[in-house]
Design a protein around this motif. Sequence first.
Motif, PDB file in Angstrom:
ATOM      1  N   THR A  97       0.830  -1.207   0.000  1.00 25.92           N
ATOM      2  CA  THR A  97       0.000   0.000   0.000  1.00 25.92           C
ATOM      3  C   THR A  97       0.864   1.257   0.000  1.00 25.92           C
ATOM      4  O   THR A  97       0.582   2.219  -0.726  1.00 25.92           O
ATOM      5  CB  THR A  97      -0.928  -0.003   1.227  1.00 25.92           C
ATOM      6  N   LEU A  98       1.927   1.257   0.801  1.00 27.95           N
ATOM      7  CA  LEU A  98       2.821   2.414   0.858  1.00 27.95           C
ATOM      8  C   LEU A  98       3.499   2.652  -0.488  1.00 27.95           C
ATOM      9  O   LEU A  98       3.561   3.794  -0.971  1.00 27.95           O
ATOM     10  CB  LEU A  98       3.879   2.200   1.942  1.00 27.95           C
ATOM     11  N   ALA A  99       3.994   1.579  -1.102  1.00 34.55           N
ATOM     12  CA  ALA A  99       4.673   1.719  -2.396  1.00 34.55           C
ATOM     13  C   ALA A  99       3.730   2.275  -3.450  1.00 34.55           C
ATOM     14  O   ALA A  99       4.110   3.151  -4.245  1.00 34.55           O
ATOM     15  CB  ALA A  99       5.231   0.363  -2.839  1.00 34.55           C
ATOM     16  N   TRP A 100       2.482   1.802  -3.448  1.00 41.59           N
ATOM     17  CA  TRP A 100       1.556   2.253  -4.487  1.00 41.59           C
ATOM     18  C   TRP A 100       0.978   3.627  -4.177  1.00 41.59           C
ATOM     19  O   TRP A 100       0.549   4.344  -5.083  1.00 41.59           O
ATOM     20  CB  TRP A 100       0.467   1.211  -4.707  1.00 41.59           C
ATOM     21  N   PHE A 101       0.977   4.021  -2.906  1.00 44.93           N
ATOM     22  CA  PHE A 101       0.622   5.391  -2.541  1.00 44.93           C
ATOM     23  C   PHE A 101       1.687   6.354  -3.069  1.00 44.93           C
ATOM     24  O   PHE A 101       1.365   7.411  -3.627  1.00 44.93           O
ATOM     25  CB  PHE A 101       0.499   5.516  -1.022  1.00 44.93           C
ATOM     26  N   ILE A 102       2.957   5.989  -2.913  1.00 44.04           N
ATOM     27  CA  ILE A 102       4.053   6.802  -3.453  1.00 44.04           C
ATOM     28  C   ILE A 102       3.937   6.893  -4.973  1.00 44.04           C
ATOM     29  O   ILE A 102       4.162   7.951  -5.573  1.00 44.04           O
ATOM     30  CB  ILE A 102       5.414   6.206  -3.044  1.00 44.04           C
ATOM     31  N   ASN A 103       3.573   5.777  -5.594  1.00 39.77           N
ATOM     32  CA  ASN A 103       3.384   5.775  -7.041  1.00 39.77           C
ATOM     33  C   ASN A 103       2.312   6.778  -7.454  1.00 39.77           C
ATOM     34  O   ASN A 103       2.475   7.514  -8.430  1.00 39.77           O
ATOM     35  CB  ASN A 103       3.005   4.367  -7.507  1.00 39.77           C
ATOM     36  N   GLY A 104       1.208   6.816  -6.702  1.00 40.58           N
ATOM     37  CA  GLY A 104       0.134   7.761  -7.014  1.00 40.58           C
ATOM     38  C   GLY A 104       0.577   9.203  -6.883  1.00 40.58           C
ATOM     39  O   GLY A 104       0.217  10.057  -7.707  1.00 40.58           O
ATOM     40  N   LEU A 105       1.368   9.501  -5.842  1.00 44.29           N
ATOM     41  CA  LEU A 105       1.886  10.860  -5.677  1.00 44.29           C
ATOM     42  C   LEU A 105       2.750  11.262  -6.866  1.00 44.29           C
ATOM     43  O   LEU A 105       2.681  12.398  -7.350  1.00 44.29           O
ATOM     44  CB  LEU A 105       2.700  10.958  -4.387  1.00 44.29           C
ATOM     45  N   ALA A 106       3.580  10.334  -7.336  1.00 45.04           N
ATOM     46  CA  ALA A 106       4.459  10.628  -8.467  1.00 45.04           C
ATOM     47  C   ALA A 106       3.667  10.769  -9.766  1.00 45.04           C
ATOM     48  O   ALA A 106       3.990  11.607 -10.619  1.00 45.04           O
ATOM     49  CB  ALA A 106       5.508   9.525  -8.602  1.00 45.04           C
ATOM     50  N   GLN A 107       2.623   9.958  -9.930  1.00 43.30           N
ATOM     51  CA  GLN A 107       1.833   9.980 -11.157  1.00 43.30           C
ATOM     52  C   GLN A 107       1.095  11.301 -11.342  1.00 43.30           C
ATOM     53  O   GLN A 107       0.930  11.785 -12.465  1.00 43.30           O
ATOM     54  CB  GLN A 107       0.814   8.834 -11.128  1.00 43.30           C
ATOM     55  N   GLY A 108       0.646  11.898 -10.237  1.00 38.60           N
ATOM     56  CA  GLY A 108      -0.220  13.070 -10.326  1.00 38.60           C
ATOM     57  C   GLY A 108       0.421  14.302 -10.924  1.00 38.60           C
ATOM     58  O   GLY A 108      -0.284  15.182 -11.435  1.00 38.60           O
ATOM     59  N   VAL A 109       1.753  14.403 -10.883  1.00 39.15           N
ATOM     60  CA  VAL A 109       2.411  15.610 -11.397  1.00 39.15           C
ATOM     61  C   VAL A 109       2.700  15.513 -12.888  1.00 39.15           C
ATOM     62  O   VAL A 109       3.158  16.487 -13.501  1.00 39.15           O
ATOM     63  CB  VAL A 109       3.730  15.884 -10.633  1.00 39.15           C
ATOM     64  N   GLY A 110       2.443  14.349 -13.490  1.00 36.67           N
ATOM     65  CA  GLY A 110       2.798  14.149 -14.889  1.00 36.67           C
ATOM     66  C   GLY A 110       2.051  15.053 -15.845  1.00 36.67           C
ATOM     67  O   GLY A 110       2.662  15.792 -16.633  1.00 36.67           O
ATOM     68  N   TRP A 111       0.708  15.033 -15.787  1.00 34.74           N
ATOM     69  CA  TRP A 111      -0.060  15.794 -16.765  1.00 34.74           C
ATOM     70  C   TRP A 111       0.057  17.307 -16.583  1.00 34.74           C
ATOM     71  O   TRP A 111       0.153  18.031 -17.591  1.00 34.74           O
ATOM     72  CB  TRP A 111      -1.525  15.369 -16.759  1.00 34.74           C
ATOM     73  N   PRO A 112       0.054  17.865 -15.356  1.00 35.69           N
ATOM     74  CA  PRO A 112       0.268  19.314 -15.238  1.00 35.69           C
ATOM     75  C   PRO A 112       1.572  19.779 -15.884  1.00 35.69           C
ATOM     76  O   PRO A 112       1.610  20.842 -16.512  1.00 35.69           O
ATOM     77  CB  PRO A 112       0.280  19.539 -13.720  1.00 35.69           C
ATOM     78  N   ALA A 113       2.637  18.993 -15.743  1.00 35.49           N
ATOM     79  CA  ALA A 113       3.906  19.355 -16.385  1.00 35.49           C
ATOM     80  C   ALA A 113       3.780  19.302 -17.902  1.00 35.49           C
ATOM     81  O   ALA A 113       4.281  20.180 -18.622  1.00 35.49           O
ATOM     82  CB  ALA A 113       5.014  18.417 -15.904  1.00 35.49           C
ATOM     83  N   ILE A 114       3.095  18.271 -18.415  1.00 38.50           N
ATOM     84  CA  ILE A 114       2.898  18.146 -19.859  1.00 38.50           C
ATOM     85  C   ILE A 114       2.075  19.311 -20.390  1.00 38.50           C
ATOM     86  O   ILE A 114       2.381  19.880 -21.447  1.00 38.50           O
ATOM     87  CB  ILE A 114       2.208  16.806 -20.184  1.00 38.50           C
ATOM     88  N   ALA A 115       1.020  19.676 -19.674  1.00 38.62           N
ATOM     89  CA  ALA A 115       0.155  20.771 -20.115  1.00 38.62           C
ATOM     90  C   ALA A 115       0.949  22.063 -20.288  1.00 38.62           C
ATOM     91  O   ALA A 115       0.770  22.803 -21.266  1.00 38.62           O
ATOM     92  CB  ALA A 115      -0.982  20.970 -19.112  1.00 38.62           C
ATOM     93  N   LYS A 116       1.846  22.324 -19.348  1.00 40.87           N
ATOM     94  CA  LYS A 116       2.643  23.546 -19.439  1.00 40.87           C
ATOM     95  C   LYS A 116       3.643  23.469 -20.584  1.00 40.87           C
ATOM     96  O   LYS A 116       3.872  24.450 -21.297  1.00 40.87           O
ATOM     97  CB  LYS A 116       3.369  23.785 -18.115  1.00 40.87           C
ATOM     98  N   LEU A 117       4.252  22.304 -20.786  1.00 42.53           N
ATOM     99  CA  LEU A 117       5.192  22.132 -21.893  1.00 42.53           C
ATOM    100  C   LEU A 117       4.499  22.315 -23.241  1.00 42.53           C
ATOM    101  O   LEU A 117       5.023  22.992 -24.136  1.00 42.53           O
ATOM    102  CB  LEU A 117       5.838  20.744 -21.821  1.00 42.53           C
ATOM    103  N   LEU A 118       3.324  21.728 -23.396  1.00 40.47           N
ATOM    104  CA  LEU A 118       2.591  21.863 -24.652  1.00 40.47           C
ATOM    105  C   LEU A 118       2.205  23.311 -24.913  1.00 40.47           C
ATOM    106  O   LEU A 118       2.289  23.800 -26.049  1.00 40.47           O
ATOM    107  CB  LEU A 118       1.342  20.979 -24.628  1.00 40.47           C
ATOM    108  N   LYS A 119       1.785  24.001 -23.870  1.00 43.90           N
ATOM    109  CA  LYS A 119       1.400  25.404 -24.031  1.00 43.90           C
ATOM    110  C   LYS A 119       2.592  26.262 -24.424  1.00 43.90           C
ATOM    111  O   LYS A 119       2.463  27.208 -25.205  1.00 43.90           O
ATOM    112  CB  LYS A 119       0.783  25.919 -22.730  1.00 43.90           C
ATOM    113  N   ASN A 120       3.772  25.948 -23.888  1.00 44.42           N
ATOM    114  CA  ASN A 120       4.967  26.725 -24.201  1.00 44.42           C
ATOM    115  C   ASN A 120       5.492  26.458 -25.608  1.00 44.42           C
ATOM    116  O   ASN A 120       6.056  27.350 -26.249  1.00 44.42           O
ATOM    117  CB  ASN A 120       6.076  26.422 -23.192  1.00 44.42           C
TER     118      ASN A 120
END
Length: 447
Positions: A97-120
């Motif tokens: 559960t701890l490992a997959w909770f960490i995975n979820g935290l890491a996954q969540g920042v992916g699309w916001p970063a992509i959105a900013k890169l695409l806009k730039n």
Amino acid sequence: MTTKYLIFSVIFFGYAMFGYNRKGVSFVIPKLLEEGLQNEQVGLILSSQNLAYAISKFLGGIISDRLSSRLLFSAGLLASGLAAVLFSLVDSVPLFTLAWFINGLAQGVGWPAIAKLLKNWFDPAELGTWWSAASASANVSGCVAPFLASYLILNYGWRFSLTFVGGLTILAAAIAYLFIQDSPAITPAATGGAVGSPSKKRATTDKPKTASPPKKSTTQGKSALRLLLQTKFIWVISICYLIVSSIKTCVTDWSQMYLMHDCRQPSLVANSFVSSVEFGGFFGGIAAGYLSDLYMKRTLNGGKELPSSGHPRMTVGLAFAVVTASCLHLLYFNVSETTSVIFINQLGILIGASVYGQIAIFGVVATQSVVSEMSGTSHAIAALAANVGSIIAGLPFATLARLYSWSHVFFILEVMTIATIAFMLVFSRISYRMDLGDGDQKKEKSE
């Protein structure tokens, strides 16, 4: 020009790895159950990831305004890859559960970063196309991953399957860090003469068009957020988004259990169904955007202004919801041990297309219905509701399956879809406008 296409290729590969990594545990659920885990324990593991993902994605947009998108995207890939490797090394439910909770935290920042890169990197006139293509990379990995994971699990074991996807994700992190740039250079020589200069010109020409001080202060104040939360449409979108996200997550995470245990279908057929859902989702998201754009233009004289009541895109979303309900009905009542693999995969394609189509429409409506200064907040609220729906699809549905059966779970999904259709019909004529002028505020509050 070649630089931005190289960066997009890295983004596409990186987000595809995010998608494969995010579903890494879902592919090994049958093996975890064989080793003694209960449905509730597996549901807890999946829900922990969805909970962390909801928190991380909601905050990711704020963080992306303060950190380098290149660094954020690479760090997210690295952390999610390490979490997958960690999951393959531990051997208890709390550590899973701890490992997959960490995975979820890491996954969540992916699309916001992509959105900013695409806009730039991409001009507004082409941003929508590249946005959809980047999002579709998760569907591409969703089509390939079930077969690749099945092969690795059958031949090398479930732990190696997670180690493999973790290693690939770490490799993607290194590639992203080496090749991604936050924004194009100002000089035409560095950008092929097409990316940096236009954006600079737009920034210069847009300055005289800034809002008047009174309206700007209203938009930036807490009253704008309060007004948004008081509008009916944000709650309608959020509730619809919550339900369809719960259905999507349940179908992609639990459908193989339903097909294998209740319908007596082999593992290969169950995994091919999941691939069919992702395959249909690839085309469904693009089709939903195109059809809703077309309907907007035909209904609203070019689609430049929203009507005083109702939203044309929600009409298209309603049609997609009807398709979802029909397919879930067939999946529950017409699939058994003797059902054709072709028929099962056809249902998967239609379910994927209709569900991902609704997700695309609700996201666009949430962003489009407010002024630009509030579009990020509006989408974040709707996305938060969607992530709550994903959490509901974890432990609660796993518990329901233990108490009754997976057939009961998928029957409830059909009922939820029908309830969504009724909900959308009841609120089909509400206003989807949010105006921040004083007079408009009073009008909005009186609704």
